[in-house]
Write an enzyme that holds these catalytic residues in place. Structure first.
Site, PDB file in Angstrom:
ATOM      1  N   GLU A   1       0.726  -1.126  -0.398  1.00 42.05           N
ATOM      2  CA  GLU A   1       0.039  -0.330  -0.181  1.00 42.05           C
ATOM      3  C   GLU A   1       1.045   1.511  -0.143  1.00 42.05           C
ATOM      4  OE1 GLU A   1      -1.253   2.975   0.203  1.00 42.05           O
ATOM      5  OE2 GLU A   1      -2.201   2.408   2.771  1.00 42.05           O
TER       6      GLU A   1
ATOM      7  N   CYS B   1      -2.226   8.953   3.835  1.00 46.27           N
ATOM      8  CA  CYS B   1      -1.669   8.506   2.626  1.00 46.27           C
ATOM      9  C   CYS B   1      -3.132   8.914   1.131  1.00 46.27           C
ATOM     10  CB  CYS B   1      -1.083   6.530   2.758  1.00 46.27           C
ATOM     11  SG  CYS B   1      -2.449   5.588   3.147  1.00 46.27           S
TER      12      CYS B   1
END
Length: 481
Positions: free
Chosen positions: A224, A258
């Site tokens: 990720e 993020c």
């Protein structure tokens, strides 16, 4: 032989890590499968530990950041983490059931199932920005799937790492779940361990290194990696609806998220109104920032200098900065920075080439939405995309013609909090998924099992190939229609 050589190399480099992995592997071999009741009990114990330790964890991470809002931490990390644990607890019994599959005529009679088997030991590499959510998130799915786990915490959050390690030690034996701290050589050695699966959350640059290290052991990875998540606003979307949602996403954890909205595509002629409304919204949320307990600092001087470097580069290349500083405070030496809008942005600026990870919002103006979509599709695929438009026909067009790990329509970041949706990136923003049923499957070995009955149809296909059965097979299965 190659696997054994690598294991010896790691033992020489970091014997403690190698020994820890060996203990977890041995424990897994002694208990290769656990029932739903056991897994649920482990998650309930984890849930209770988080509730007991929430204030200790909040203080530890605030000390690491220089200041992080305790309320923001509890809402952003603990609340969503606890919600995810409850979701897993509810679904584990269903997820664990073998899944029936169809048996074709050529393999009949028989029964086919997929059995979801634990992988073994999962390595989890955690970033600094959401260290509880991004450690317990993968961990809960590792436990739900029956695995053991080793967790490498970020060296940027050492106090939180120690508090987290102490908390988990109250719940798990080290051969079940272990926390690893340290930096540099420890981080490198951790990523080179022969785990059964590794989950890494962090930058694309480090993700490449982790994947390269994992490949030496043929360790599968879930990456990720973040990315520059764009916001596209249709010309008809009300700005008063936009600014509240966008200010939340950009200011939450001071933009150190993020899936934070990285940059904004806004139709020409709306910039002045947007700046006015957005500035008012930020001022309403944070009338002061410097000594405001609700406003989070940048994690450390290195990251703060990086963001200011992007702004300096943008100004040097013709951009204009609009600082939103309601109380006109001096942020020098504080570790905090004001929310900053950047206009006159061009593609060659560093701020448009790198993930910002801070309370800075570049604005790109367009004449038609398709211009924005073309720019997005010409770039690397982002972790998230945000489109604001109450016309669902147009929204569906954006969903269909762009690629991203996930999409939220008419808001930002919210899709990541829906536990039933898989979460992850695509292309440069990552690979693999966790959250939801997909998370359980990703952390399981989906073992194909075919059970044949006492009867067997094998005699109908055995040679010599001149039987009537062979002619029937050729006629029904191998003839052109």
């Amino acid at each position: 032989m190659q696997h054994a050589n690598l294991h010896t190399e790691h033992a020489l480099r970091d014997p403690e890590l190698t020994a820890l992995l060996a203990r977890q592997r041995k424990a897994f071999r002694l208990q290769p499968k656990s029932d739903a009741k056991y897994r649920i009990a482990r998650l309930q114990a984890l849930e209770n530990a988080l509730l007991r330790h929430q204030d200790i964890l909040a203080k530890a991470i605030s000390d690491d950041f220089g200041h992080r809002s305790a309320d923001e931490f509890k809402l952003a990390e603990l609340l969503y983490t606890l919600q995810g644990i409850k979701y897993c607890i509810k679904h584990i019994p269903t997820w664990m059931k073998p899944e029936k599959r169809h048996v074709p005529m050529l393999q009949a009679p028989g029964k086919a199932h997929v059995h979801y088997q634990p992988l073994g030991v999962v390595g989890i590499v955690v970033p600094w920005n959401y260290p509880i959510y991004l450690s317990v998130g993968p961990l809960m799915y590792a436990i739900a799937a029956g695995n053991r786990a080793m967790i490498k915490m970020s060296s940027y959050t050492p106090r939180l790492a120690l508090a987290f390690k102490a908390m988990l030690a109250e719940v798990f034996f080290e051969d079940e779940v272990a926390v690893v701290t340290g930096q540099g050589a420890v981080s490198e050695a951790f990523s080179e361990l022969p785990f059964d699966l590794m989950i890494f959350t962090g930058s694309t640059r480090v993700g490449r290194t982790v994947m390269q290290a994992a490949s030496r052991n043929l360790t599968p990875v879930i990456l990720e990696l973040g990315g520059k998540s764009p916001v596209v606003v249709h010309p008809t979307f009300p700005l008063e609806h936009l600014v509240e949602r966008l200010a939340f996403g950009k200011c939450w954890n001071a933009g150190q998220t993020c899936i934070a909205p990285d940059h904004l595509y806004l139709s020409r002629g709306r910039l002045d109104e947007f700046v006015q409304r957005f500035s008012a919204q930020v001022a309403q949320m944070y009338p002061t920032m410097l000594n405001n307990a609700d406003y989070t600092a940048i994690i450390n001087p290195k990251q703060l200098a990086r963001i200011h470097g992007y702004l300096d580069d943008a100004v040097a290349k013709g951009a204009t900065l609009i600082e939103i500083n309601p109380a006109r405070e001096d942020f020098s030496g504080s570790g905090k920075m004001p929310v900053t809008l950047v206009t006159g942005v061009t593609a060659d600026m560093e701020i448009m080439q790198n993930e910002i990870f801070g309370p800075v919002l570049p604005i790109i103006e367009f004449a038609q939405v398709e211009e924005a979509l073309t720019q997005i599709n010409d770039g690397e695929r982002p972790l998230a995309l945000y489109y604001l438009d109450y016309d669902m026909t147009r929204a569906q067009h954006v969903i269909d013609t762009t690629h991203s790990g996930g999409v939220t329509v008419n808001d930002v970041m919210q899709h990541a909090g829906v536990d039933d949706l898989p979460f992850g990136g695509v292309g440069h923003s990552g690979m693999g998924r966790y959250h939801g049923r997909e998370g359980f499957i990703s952390l399981s070995n989906s073992k194909s099992v075919l059970v044949k009955s006492r009867l067997s149809g094998l005699k109908f296909i055995l040679p010599p190939f001149n039987k009537k059965s062979h002619e029937l097979i050729k006629k029904h299965f191998l003839s052109a229609k």
